[in-house]
Design a protein around this motif. Sequence first.
Motif, mmCIF file in Angstrom:
data_model
loop_
_atom_site.group_PDB
_atom_site.id
_atom_site.type_symbol
_atom_site.label_atom_id
_atom_site.label_comp_id
_atom_site.label_asym_id
_atom_site.label_seq_id
_atom_site.Cartn_x
_atom_site.Cartn_y
_atom_site.Cartn_z
ATOM 1 N N CYS A 194 1.069 2.580 -47.285
ATOM 2 C CA CYS A 194 0.269 3.686 -47.827
ATOM 3 C C CYS A 194 1.098 4.555 -48.766
ATOM 4 O O CYS A 194 0.613 4.990 -49.821
ATOM 5 N N SER A 195 2.347 4.817 -48.412
ATOM 6 C CA SER A 195 3.216 5.625 -49.269
ATOM 7 C C SER A 195 3.471 4.930 -50.599
ATOM 8 O O SER A 195 3.458 5.567 -51.659
ATOM 9 N N ALA A 196 3.707 3.605 -50.566
ATOM 10 C CA ALA A 196 3.960 2.865 -51.801
ATOM 11 C C ALA A 196 2.729 2.871 -52.708
ATOM 12 O O ALA A 196 2.844 3.043 -53.925
ATOM 13 N N ILE A 197 1.537 2.717 -52.116
ATOM 14 C CA ILE A 197 0.313 2.729 -52.923
ATOM 15 C C ILE A 197 0.084 4.098 -53.543
ATOM 16 O O ILE A 197 -0.228 4.223 -54.730
ATOM 17 N N TYR A 198 0.263 5.158 -52.757
ATOM 18 C CA TYR A 198 0.051 6.503 -53.292
ATOM 19 C C TYR A 198 1.085 6.833 -54.367
ATOM 20 O O TYR A 198 0.753 7.441 -55.390
ATOM 21 N N TYR A 199 2.335 6.445 -54.131
ATOM 22 C CA TYR A 199 3.369 6.717 -55.132
ATOM 23 C C TYR A 199 3.057 5.995 -56.439
ATOM 24 O O TYR A 199 3.261 6.547 -57.530
ATOM 25 N N GLY A 200 2.581 4.758 -56.355
ATOM 26 C CA GLY A 200 2.249 4.036 -57.567
ATOM 27 C C GLY A 200 1.131 4.672 -58.357
ATOM 28 O O GLY A 200 1.070 4.542 -59.586
ATOM 29 N N LEU A 201 0.241 5.407 -57.678
ATOM 30 C CA LEU A 201 -0.889 6.035 -58.360
ATOM 31 C C LEU A 201 -0.572 7.449 -58.847
ATOM 32 O O LEU A 201 -0.960 7.824 -59.958
ATOM 33 N N TYR A 202 0.142 8.224 -58.040
ATOM 34 C CA TYR A 202 0.320 9.646 -58.352
ATOM 35 C C TYR A 202 1.767 10.099 -58.432
ATOM 36 O O TYR A 202 2.017 11.241 -58.806
ATOM 37 N N GLY A 203 2.725 9.273 -58.081
ATOM 38 C CA GLY A 203 4.108 9.709 -58.135
ATOM 39 C C GLY A 203 4.535 10.395 -56.854
ATOM 40 O O GLY A 203 4.363 9.862 -55.761
ATOM 41 N N ASN A 204 5.084 11.578 -56.976
ATOM 42 C CA ASN A 204 5.640 12.308 -55.841
ATOM 43 C C ASN A 204 4.576 12.528 -54.763
ATOM 44 O O ASN A 204 3.521 13.125 -55.012
ATOM 45 N N ILE A 205 4.846 12.054 -53.548
ATOM 46 C CA ILE A 205 3.866 12.173 -52.462
ATOM 47 C C ILE A 205 3.876 13.560 -51.836
ATOM 48 O O ILE A 205 3.035 13.855 -50.985
ATOM 49 N N PHE A 206 4.791 14.438 -52.261
ATOM 50 C CA PHE A 206 4.890 15.763 -51.667
ATOM 51 C C PHE A 206 4.279 16.852 -52.548
ATOM 52 O O PHE A 206 4.387 18.038 -52.233
ATOM 53 N N ILE A 207 3.667 16.465 -53.661
ATOM 54 C CA ILE A 207 3.093 17.478 -54.550
ATOM 55 C C ILE A 207 1.792 18.039 -53.984
ATOM 56 O O ILE A 207 1.366 19.130 -54.373
ATOM 57 N N HIS A 208 1.147 17.303 -53.072
ATOM 58 C CA HIS A 208 -0.077 17.784 -52.441
ATOM 59 C C HIS A 208 0.222 18.210 -51.007
ATOM 60 O O HIS A 208 0.938 17.521 -50.280
ATOM 61 N N LEU A 209 -0.362 19.310 -50.620
ATOM 62 C CA LEU A 209 -0.119 19.861 -49.295
ATOM 63 C C LEU A 209 -0.654 18.916 -48.227
ATOM 64 O O LEU A 209 -1.756 18.387 -48.336
ATOM 65 N N TYR A 210 0.152 18.697 -47.205
ATOM 66 C CA TYR A 210 -0.188 17.853 -46.056
ATOM 67 C C TYR A 210 -0.419 16.381 -46.430
ATOM 68 O O TYR A 210 -0.998 15.638 -45.642
ATOM 69 N N MET A 211 0.011 15.972 -47.622
ATOM 70 C CA MET A 211 -0.196 14.578 -48.011
ATOM 71 C C MET A 211 0.651 13.640 -47.150
ATOM 72 O O MET A 211 0.205 12.535 -46.788
ATOM 73 N N ALA A 212 1.874 14.053 -46.804
ATOM 74 C CA ALA A 212 2.719 13.210 -45.963
ATOM 75 C C ALA A 212 2.066 12.979 -44.597
ATOM 76 O O ALA A 212 2.091 11.860 -44.057
ATOM 77 N N LEU A 213 1.460 14.040 -44.038
ATOM 78 C CA LEU A 213 0.765 13.886 -42.758
ATOM 79 C C LEU A 213 -0.452 12.977 -42.901
ATOM 80 O O LEU A 213 -0.726 12.135 -42.035
ATOM 81 N N PHE A 214 -1.180 13.132 -43.989
ATOM 82 C CA PHE A 214 -2.352 12.285 -44.219
ATOM 83 C C PHE A 214 -1.953 10.822 -44.351
ATOM 84 O O PHE A 214 -2.619 9.925 -43.812
ATOM 85 N N LEU A 215 -0.867 10.552 -45.069
ATOM 86 C CA LEU A 215 -0.397 9.173 -45.209
ATOM 87 C C LEU A 215 0.065 8.612 -43.864
ATOM 88 O O LEU A 215 -0.108 7.418 -43.592
ATOM 89 N N LEU A 216 0.646 9.471 -43.018
ATOM 90 C CA LEU A 216 1.058 9.016 -41.691
ATOM 91 C C LEU A 216 -0.157 8.595 -40.866
ATOM 92 O O LEU A 216 -0.135 7.552 -40.193
ATOM 93 N N LEU A 217 -1.222 9.383 -40.921
ATOM 94 C CA LEU A 217 -2.442 9.024 -40.196
ATOM 95 C C LEU A 217 -3.047 7.737 -40.751
ATOM 96 O O LEU A 217 -3.529 6.888 -39.984
#
Length: 614
Positions: free
Chosen positions: A427-450
Amino acid sequence: MNSESYFFTISILLVCSTYSHQYQAGNFTPNSINGGQAGFLVQGASTNNSSESAKHAEIFVEPVEDKFAYNVVEMSVPKHIKMNDINEYREIVLPAYSNTNIQLINMARSGKNVGFALIQMNAYEFNVTLSYTKTIIEGSHLTGLNLGLIMTRDGNLFAINTNPHEDIWVSLVLMLYNTTAPLPGGCNMEFPVDVSPVMNLTLRDSTIEVDTPPASLARSFNSSDDSCGKARLVYESYYLSMPSYDFSQRTYFTYIRKLISYANAKASGRLNNLTGTLPSIKRIYDRQIGRGMVFVTVVIDPVHRGFSAYVPTHTYACQPFSNIVGCYEFNVPIRIIGLIVTIIMAAEIVVGFCPIFVKAFICGGIVGLLGTMKLVKYYNLFVTDTEFIAMLVLGAIICAVLFLVISIYCPIAAILICNFLVGYMLCSAIYYGLYGNIFIHLYMALFLLLCGIGLGLLLSSIPVFLLANSFLFGAVALFYGVNVVFSARLHYSLRNLYHGVYEDNYQTVLSDSTLDTNEIMACTSFVIILTLCIYLRVRCRLRENQALPSGLWVPCGHRGSRSSLAMLADDAFTYDHPTITRWTSGDDDVFESPQTNTRFFDRLRNFRRQRVPM
């Protein structure tokens, strides 16, 4: 005088001038205005539509007996001005150890429409000096690769090349702005000149910081009260990524020209709005070694409807002309290791020899690394680099041993945890490929973990995903192994995860995830290798007369046969533990166990051979 005697006299004069020039060459200084000993290659064309534009066409002036050097370059304001845009562009060579006079002429043509002229000079590979004076005086010059100075009337600038051995390619640009355009760098407090339209670029270990000197209002609106600090100016930052490992001169000038003007920046560049708690004139970018990036800032005066662009700045995030090896993500020994890992993981996908406790041990080490970094950041522990590395190693070992024990006494729990981790990485690799930094959105790391936990549950329970579950661990390792072989940046999702967990304010860092040639080649190779390995894996199962689920067809396979879920499940768990599965083919039901599976099908094959008519 006839023509023969005339040409003879001219030849004598040329020879005498040549010897005189060579005699005086020993007394040449870079602050002299006598020029160098090399010709100019001039490329580009003026935007002037008159007959003067012919002299800016692409020409090459050959040096004649080391005599001629173009020490004066004229930049003329055209009759038809392109306001707030490029009015002249050319590329020239500054001879080694030379001083070139840049003359701005015909500013009177503009009347009162032009507020100021910005002359830019972008040098390739070596630093140059752009000065208001013929000699280098403190407070009157700038030195670097991307320079520019402001002029309000006809005058002279001096391009000084103090390198005694190298001719330097530079691009000269004439920008003309109207009377409402703010002065870029008019409130500068970083550079020696009063008005400095250049930006300050700083390379950190993992980031690139671009600072822009504050601008001031246009001179027509300028007053002591609101010229600096109180002016309501808006700053927009644009960037452009260059092809990876392309350090050519042509690419350098092409990409800088794409961001010189505001119109070019909006058309070709990408806007960076990530500021967070940072000042509006500071931007931070993820450092990608060996991939050039060009940056430019545009200042806008919304009250008076004026705008102007700073001089673009550029970096390769490495030193390609002095240490080319350091400009690649992975050196040759590491790429060889990556090739070995790729081969081993391909064999793991086909054969499935890696037991569950090995997978659990590796996954535990990864969880230990991430958990240790998160704890250090959460409790704001001040540790040295050596202490931090020791903590990472200790945390990885503890979690790896813990996961190993879990895999021995409760294999199902180990499989679930490993699938959760693999799902989170996917999930992290897919999101990074689309938007770059996974920490630019609030709680995105938690959402990716879920999302990773949900994907792990799917891989562990639903029969449709059991085939992927059997080779998923090897596929992930194969993915990063191929990435290392091609020296690509597909691992930047993990790198982004590390920096986001450990570094402060990483949510303000822009990470460009645009795929380049190396990344595309690595992805293509990964898909081809993975497809081939899956086919070979299924063919190995067909040897036991265990074919595929209904609806899935493999070339050269047996038609009409159906598969047990045992073939699809994880090898390290299913084949090492007593499992009873049910086969359905026609009207008969066959129940089997792993202990009797091979013997049953051997007898079945022998029975079929006996019934085949000779």
